[in-house]
Design a protein around this motif. Sequence first.
Motif, mmCIF file in Angstrom:
data_model
loop_
_atom_site.group_PDB
_atom_site.id
_atom_site.type_symbol
_atom_site.label_atom_id
_atom_site.label_comp_id
_atom_site.label_asym_id
_atom_site.label_seq_id
_atom_site.Cartn_x
_atom_site.Cartn_y
_atom_site.Cartn_z
ATOM 1 N N SER A 45 0.934 -1.277 -0.024
ATOM 2 C CA SER A 45 0.031 0.012 0.027
ATOM 3 C C SER A 45 0.890 1.278 0.077
ATOM 4 O O SER A 45 0.555 2.286 -0.462
ATOM 5 C CB SER A 45 -0.837 -0.092 1.359
ATOM 6 O OG SER A 45 -1.929 -1.153 1.076
ATOM 7 N N ASP A 173 -5.993 -0.584 -4.432
ATOM 8 C CA ASP A 173 -5.585 -1.360 -3.273
ATOM 9 C C ASP A 173 -6.518 -2.461 -2.787
ATOM 10 O O ASP A 173 -7.570 -2.036 -1.909
ATOM 11 C CB ASP A 173 -5.208 -0.233 -2.062
ATOM 12 C CG ASP A 173 -4.325 -0.866 -0.959
ATOM 13 O OD1 ASP A 173 -4.008 -2.121 -1.048
ATOM 14 O OD2 ASP A 173 -3.679 -0.055 -0.176
ATOM 15 N N GLU A 174 -6.478 -3.540 -2.851
ATOM 16 C CA GLU A 174 -7.391 -4.765 -2.548
ATOM 17 C C GLU A 174 -8.573 -4.315 -2.809
ATOM 18 O O GLU A 174 -9.563 -4.701 -1.977
ATOM 19 C CB GLU A 174 -6.952 -5.161 -1.198
ATOM 20 C CG GLU A 174 -5.676 -5.573 -0.578
ATOM 21 C CD GLU A 174 -5.495 -5.930 0.776
ATOM 22 O OE1 GLU A 174 -6.304 -6.775 1.110
ATOM 23 O OE2 GLU A 174 -4.502 -5.465 1.373
HETATM 24 MG MG MG Z 1 -1.941 -2.573 2.279
#
Ligand code: MG
Length: 252
Positions: A45, A173-174
Motif C-alpha cells: 500500500s 488497493d485490494e
Molecule cells: Mg495494504
Amino acid sequence: MTEAILQIRDLDLFYSKKQALNHITMDFYPNEITALIGPSGCGKSTLLRSINRMNDLIETVTITGSIMYKGENIYSPKVDTVELRKEIGMVFQQPNPFPFSIYENVVYGLRLKGERDKAVLDEAVETSLKAANIWDEVKDKLHSSALGLSGGQQQRVCIARVLAVKPAIILLDEPTSALDPISSGRVEETLLELKKNYTLLIVTHNMQQASRISDRTAFMLNGDLIEYNDTKSIFLTPQKQETEDYVAGKFG
Ligand SMILES: [Mg+2]
Ligand SMILES: Nc1ncnc2c1ncn2[C@@H]1O[C@H](COP(=O)(O)OP(=O)(O)OP(=O)(O)O)[C@@H](O)[C@H]1O
C-alpha cells in the motif's frame, strides 16, 4: 519493447525512522495490469500510495528517489498534486461512495472542476458507468443513494467516479477483498475491460486473482522488491526462493 508509463528509481520511504520501502526501482507499462503481492506489512500500500503522492498526506513520511511520469518527476515541487491525482486515480479496499446519489458520486470530480453543463455531466455518467460495467444495473435509479447498492456495485460506482475525471493510471488497493466471490468476479471482469484504455496497478492478497488478471507481478518482502516479472514466470518459474515459498503459500 513497449515504453514504460511510470518509472520508479531508487525510491526510499520512511515513516519517521522506520524504513518501509528500500530502494525500489521498477517500471510500469501502459495498458497492462500489474499486481503487487507480498505478506502483510511488506509495503504494497505504501508503494501504491507513493505513486499518486497520497503519502504526502502523512506527516511523518520522508521520501527520496524519483517517480517519472510523462518526463517529469512527480515529486518535483512544480507538480500540482490535485491534478496528479486526477491522472493517477485510486480505488480503495472498502468501497467508499459518498452519501449522495449514484449520479452525484460519478460527477463529483467534474463538479469540483466547475463543470455545470448538464449534457456533459449526463454523458460522463453514462460513459463512466458503462466502462465500469455497472450501467445496466443502475441506469434506472441514477438518483437513488449509492449507499443502497451492494458492496460490489458500490465498488464499481467508485471505479466510475475515478474514470469520470479521465485518468491514465488507476491504482487499486485490494479492491475486491471486502467483496463476495461473485461481486469480485464482476470487478475483475471490469478491470480486464479497462486495461484496453488505462494502466492498472493492483495490490492483492489473492494469488488466483493476480494470476487470472495481471500481466506482470511484483513480489515484495519487508520493503524490498524481491522479484518482478511477467505473471506466468512469477507463478510458474520464480527465480528467488522467497518468491517460490510465497506463491506456494508457505508464508504470508
Ligand atoms: Mg495494504
Ligand atoms: N501511516 C503509517 N504510519 C507509520 N507506519 C506505517 C503507516 N502505514 C504503514 N506503515 C508501516 O509501513 C509498513 C508497510 O505497510 P503497508 O501498509 O504499506 O503494508 P502492506 O503490504 O500494504 O500490508 P497489508 O497487506 O496488511 O495491507 C508496515 O510496517 C506498516 O506498519
